[in-house]
Scaffold this motif. Structure first.
Motif, PDB file in Angstrom:
ATOM      1  N   PHE A   1     -44.023 -28.978 -27.521  1.00  0.00           N
ATOM      2  CA  PHE A   1     -44.501 -29.415 -25.923  1.00  0.00           C
ATOM      3  C   PHE A   1     -43.918 -28.745 -25.548  1.00  0.00           C
ATOM      4  O   PHE A   1     -44.449 -27.379 -24.685  1.00  0.00           O
ATOM      5  CB  PHE A   1     -44.813 -30.856 -25.890  1.00  0.00           C
ATOM      6  N   LEU A   2     -41.965 -29.143 -25.447  1.00  0.00           N
ATOM      7  CA  LEU A   2     -41.294 -28.870 -24.133  1.00  0.00           C
ATOM      8  C   LEU A   2     -40.785 -27.062 -24.527  1.00  0.00           C
ATOM      9  O   LEU A   2     -40.435 -27.546 -25.782  1.00  0.00           O
ATOM     10  CB  LEU A   2     -40.839 -29.905 -23.834  1.00  0.00           C
ATOM     11  N   ARG A   3     -40.817 -26.809 -23.723  1.00  0.00           N
ATOM     12  CA  ARG A   3     -39.984 -25.410 -24.676  1.00  0.00           C
ATOM     13  C   ARG A   3     -38.031 -25.568 -24.236  1.00  0.00           C
ATOM     14  O   ARG A   3     -38.329 -26.984 -22.841  1.00  0.00           O
ATOM     15  CB  ARG A   3     -39.894 -23.986 -22.711  1.00  0.00           C
TER      16      ARG A   3
ATOM     17  N   MET B   1     -39.789 -20.304 -33.628  1.00  0.00           N
ATOM     18  CA  MET B   1     -40.491 -20.849 -35.193  1.00  0.00           C
ATOM     19  C   MET B   1     -38.953 -20.933 -36.088  1.00  0.00           C
ATOM     20  O   MET B   1     -37.672 -20.285 -36.055  1.00  0.00           O
ATOM     21  CB  MET B   1     -41.511 -20.100 -36.362  1.00  0.00           C
TER      22      MET B   1
ATOM     23  N   TYR C   1     -37.577  -2.656 -24.151  1.00  0.00           N
ATOM     24  CA  TYR C   1     -36.866  -2.662 -25.204  1.00  0.00           C
ATOM     25  C   TYR C   1     -35.833  -2.518 -25.727  1.00  0.00           C
ATOM     26  O   TYR C   1     -36.005  -0.751 -25.120  1.00  0.00           O
ATOM     27  CB  TYR C   1     -38.246  -2.995 -26.468  1.00  0.00           C
TER      28      TYR C   1
ATOM     29  N   ASP D   1     -33.047 -10.992 -19.146  1.00  0.00           N
ATOM     30  CA  ASP D   1     -34.422 -11.379 -19.205  1.00  0.00           C
ATOM     31  C   ASP D   1     -35.199 -10.242 -19.392  1.00  0.00           C
ATOM     32  O   ASP D   1     -34.315  -9.346 -18.805  1.00  0.00           O
ATOM     33  CB  ASP D   1     -34.951 -11.972 -17.912  1.00  0.00           C
TER      34      ASP D   1
ATOM     35  N   VAL E   1     -39.544 -11.996 -29.150  1.00  0.00           N
ATOM     36  CA  VAL E   1     -39.642 -11.796 -27.748  1.00  0.00           C
ATOM     37  C   VAL E   1     -40.572 -12.295 -26.523  1.00  0.00           C
ATOM     38  O   VAL E   1     -40.315 -12.307 -25.685  1.00  0.00           O
ATOM     39  CB  VAL E   1     -39.066  -9.977 -27.962  1.00  0.00           C
ATOM     40  N   GLU E   2     -41.089 -12.548 -27.132  1.00  0.00           N
ATOM     41  CA  GLU E   2     -41.946 -13.155 -26.407  1.00  0.00           C
ATOM     42  C   GLU E   2     -41.992 -14.660 -26.091  1.00  0.00           C
ATOM     43  O   GLU E   2     -42.800 -15.809 -25.847  1.00  0.00           O
ATOM     44  CB  GLU E   2     -44.231 -13.676 -27.329  1.00  0.00           C
TER      45      GLU E   2
ATOM     46  N   ARG F   1     -40.632  -8.827 -17.676  1.00  0.00           N
ATOM     47  CA  ARG F   1     -41.682  -9.197 -17.217  1.00  0.00           C
ATOM     48  C   ARG F   1     -41.714 -10.609 -17.490  1.00  0.00           C
ATOM     49  O   ARG F   1     -42.525 -11.451 -17.154  1.00  0.00           O
ATOM     50  CB  ARG F   1     -42.937  -8.607 -17.998  1.00  0.00           C
ATOM     51  N   TRP F   2     -40.538 -10.956 -18.197  1.00  0.00           N
ATOM     52  CA  TRP F   2     -40.901 -13.221 -18.374  1.00  0.00           C
ATOM     53  C   TRP F   2     -39.192 -13.489 -18.984  1.00  0.00           C
ATOM     54  O   TRP F   2     -38.117 -12.601 -18.612  1.00  0.00           O
ATOM     55  CB  TRP F   2     -41.545 -13.293 -19.772  1.00  0.00           C
ATOM     56  N   SER F   3     -38.671 -14.256 -18.623  1.00  0.00           N
ATOM     57  CA  SER F   3     -37.781 -15.068 -18.601  1.00  0.00           C
ATOM     58  C   SER F   3     -37.302 -15.272 -19.744  1.00  0.00           C
ATOM     59  O   SER F   3     -38.317 -15.936 -20.852  1.00  0.00           O
ATOM     60  CB  SER F   3     -37.639 -16.860 -18.014  1.00  0.00           C
TER      61      SER F   3
ATOM     62  N   ILE G   1     -42.234 -23.381 -31.799  1.00  0.00           N
ATOM     63  CA  ILE G   1     -44.132 -23.661 -32.187  1.00  0.00           C
ATOM     64  C   ILE G   1     -44.107 -25.057 -32.951  1.00  0.00           C
ATOM     65  O   ILE G   1     -43.591 -25.480 -34.086  1.00  0.00           O
ATOM     66  CB  ILE G   1     -44.870 -22.483 -33.290  1.00  0.00           C
TER      67      ILE G   1
ATOM     68  N   ARG H   1     -40.259 -21.602 -26.861  1.00  0.00           N
ATOM     69  CA  ARG H   1     -41.456 -22.630 -27.031  1.00  0.00           C
ATOM     70  C   ARG H   1     -41.425 -22.759 -28.161  1.00  0.00           C
ATOM     71  O   ARG H   1     -41.480 -21.419 -29.402  1.00  0.00           O
ATOM     72  CB  ARG H   1     -42.866 -22.612 -26.436  1.00  0.00           C
TER      73      ARG H   1
ATOM     74  N   LYS I   1     -35.406 -19.785 -21.310  1.00  0.00           N
ATOM     75  CA  LYS I   1     -36.570 -20.996 -23.439  1.00  0.00           C
ATOM     76  C   LYS I   1     -37.344 -20.207 -23.499  1.00  0.00           C
ATOM     77  O   LYS I   1     -37.757 -19.368 -23.781  1.00  0.00           O
ATOM     78  CB  LYS I   1     -37.030 -22.301 -21.876  1.00  0.00           C
TER      79      LYS I   1
ATOM     80  N   TRP J   1     -41.412 -18.080 -27.960  1.00  0.00           N
ATOM     81  CA  TRP J   1     -41.819 -18.614 -28.813  1.00  0.00           C
ATOM     82  C   TRP J   1     -40.528 -18.849 -30.271  1.00  0.00           C
ATOM     83  O   TRP J   1     -40.271 -17.403 -30.172  1.00  0.00           O
ATOM     84  CB  TRP J   1     -43.445 -18.211 -29.427  1.00  0.00           C
TER      85      TRP J   1
END
Lengths: 202, 314
Positions: B286-288, B141, B260, B271, B136-137, B274-276, B283, B281, B279, B139
């Motif tokens: 480099f680019l989202r 994997m 949540y 969204d 949810v943050e 507090r964040w979109s 792990i 990242r 996109k 990022w």
């Protein structure tokens, strides 16, 4: 009369203030920052910006409470390091974390209070950094310079609020920063209390 | 002189060395000592190194995207029971005991009972499932899970027709979970799934990663994996599974009701306040990259939510 040469502490303090940045550069190139180095750099720069802000705000209370007048000599440098870390924090957010994705960044600024507040705080630090040289104090005049630099109080509050708003659940760390800031600002308010003023004048 | 007899069940030398390539840099010395110890006292090996899971079969549900590094999968975790820092679960889980372990399965079912971890490991076919995991943050994997399709476990307990949801609960033990000494989020950690989500073939009860049993920081000895939902739905170190009629309230719903929701399906359009979520990242990159609806599993699961307003049921 021969003036005694003072031991040059300043370069040492300067280097010490630069160490967190050196560690981050070293960490990036050695992979010591873990799985998400961009997040680690961003967080660390923000932490250090807040720490230097609080340290800068602690200088005059240290002089008043402990009586160390010499700390005043380092206030400008510490303030500039606060600006350096805050500016790097914002730059990494824009240029690395978001990689100049301006539409997303703009949406962040408009929609997300913690980004709005954080960005405003960094921008508000710019005039303080620009007017930090002694010549600028003369140019502006002491009173106006002082008034301008009172901006650091709302900036520090904004920094802590920014941190408080972005954590998911564990608010312990922002609370510690908040408590220190409350003490530093409270000390200033306490000195201005009228009752205390009377007591002193009597 | 020490004479070492070879027994069939002894770990082969290549198994030991391949494992060493996984070890973290800072663990290298520790690992080296364990290895040296293992050569002199082979029976100590079991405790020193995670066990390989035998007879794995590959799953057609696996992605062929490149898998993330072992160090990243086991060193960058959200598992607040061990602390809120990303490396806390790795650092603070040394004393965690994942054996013996059994899960209470009860509620609206005809055959309530206990699910013992050894039975789960030996009586169910362990599959390798390489899934994307989207936190949810923002990022993500790619993780080679090992586990059992959840439906095959749940069916053994014969949930009845009143069972509409499944509720999962994590162990509470502040001695083993130092993070539980502070009420950062309400303990125990709870999660839930709708019955059809729990029975979906993509939903897995994971018992391992990278062909080995789960390390504590990844939720040993068993954790949920629901690849089309945000990672926090993947409740770890489960001690109770309960069939219920009403929608369970998850821990994060209590901690942040407007942030949540119960469903927590990966959705680039909705969204986090507090964040979109547009996109993410990956792990190691480099680019989202753009986030896909249902984390790219829309073809398999979108039907479950037909007619639902996913902005409302986030």
């Amino acid at each position: 009369m021969v003036k005694k040469k003072k031991f040059p502490y300043k370069p040492f303090v300067f280097v010490a203030c630069l160490l967190p940045a050196c560690w981050l550069v070293y960490g990036v190139f050695t992979g010591l920052l873990g799985a998400n180095p961009i997040e680690a750099v961003l967080r660390d720069l923000g932490d250090w910006a807040l720490r230097f802000l609080l340290l800068g705000l602690a200088i005059s209370p240290i002089r008043r409470i402990i009586g160390w007048a010499w700390v005043m000599r380092y206030r400008r440098m510490i303030g500039l390091f606060a600006f350096f870390y805050a500016f790097m924090h914002l730059s990494i957010y824009i240029g690395v974390d978001q990689f100049f994705d301006w539409p997303t960044i703009w949406k962040d600024i408009v929609k997300r209070p913690y980004i709005t507040i954080g960005m405003a705080a960094v921008l508000a630090l710019v005039p303080l950094a620009v007017t930090s040289p002694k010549t600028m104090v003369r140019k502006l005049g002491g009173a106006r310079w002082k008034a301008l630099h009172k901006l650091v109080y709302p900036i520090a509050i904004a920094g802590v609020v920014h941190f408080f708003l972005l954590v998911k659940a564990d608010i312990r760390e922002p609370l510690i920063y908040g408590a220190i800031l409350a003490f530093l600002l409270g000390e200033r308010l306490y000195r201005r209390l009228p009752t205390r003023g009377f007591a002193r004048s009597s | 002189m020490l004479i070492k007899k070879t027994i069939a069940s002894d770990p082969k030398s290549f198994e030991i060395t391949s494992r060493s390539t996984y070890l973290k840099r800072r663990d290298f010395l520790k690992g080296g000592a364990a290895l040296a110890g293992a050569m002199m006292f082979p029976w100590s090996l079991q405790a020193a190194l995670p066990k390989k899971i035998p007879n794995l079969v590959k799953s057609p549900f696996s992605t062929d995207e490149p898998v993330n590094k072992y160090d990243d999968v086991t060193g960058y975790n959200n598992f607040y029971e061990f602390g809120t820092g990303k490396s806390d679960p790795y650092s603070n889980s040394g004393d965690f005991k994942s054996r013996p372990w059994s899960v209470t399965v009860d509620g609206l079912c005809d055959k309530p009972g206990q699910l013992d971890i050894e039975d789960l490991m030996s009586k169910f076919q362990q599959e390798e499932r390489i899934y994307r995991m989207r936190c949810v943050e923002a990022w993500s994997m790619v993780i080679p899970w090992v586990g059992v399709q959840l439906s095959s476990i749940l069916n053994k307990f014969e949930p009845n027709s009143k069972a509409k949801y499944v509720e999962f609960t994590t162990l509470v033990d502040p001695e083993q979970f130092p993070g539980q000494k502070y009420p950062i989020i309400p303990w125990p950690y709870r999660e839930g799934l709708r019955m059809d989500e729990a029975m979906h073939p993509l939903t897995v009860m994971a018992t391992g990663i990278f062909g080995e049993e789960l390390p504590p920081q990844n939720g040993a000895p068993l954790r949920l994996v629901v690849p089309w939902k945000y990672g926090f739905k993947g409740i770890k170190s489960i001690v109770r599974i309960r069939f219920v009629e009403k929608q369970p309230v998850s821990t994060w719903m209590t901690a942040g009701p407007n942030e949540y929701g119960f469903y927590a399906n990966v959705n680039p359009e909705v969204d986090h306040p507090r964040w979109s979520q547009a996109k993410e990242r990956r792990i190691g990159e480099f680019l989202r990259r753009p986030t896909l609806p249902f984390n790219g599993y829309g073809e398999e699961v979108a039907d479950l939510y037909k007619g639902m307003d996913l902005r409302k049921f986030f």
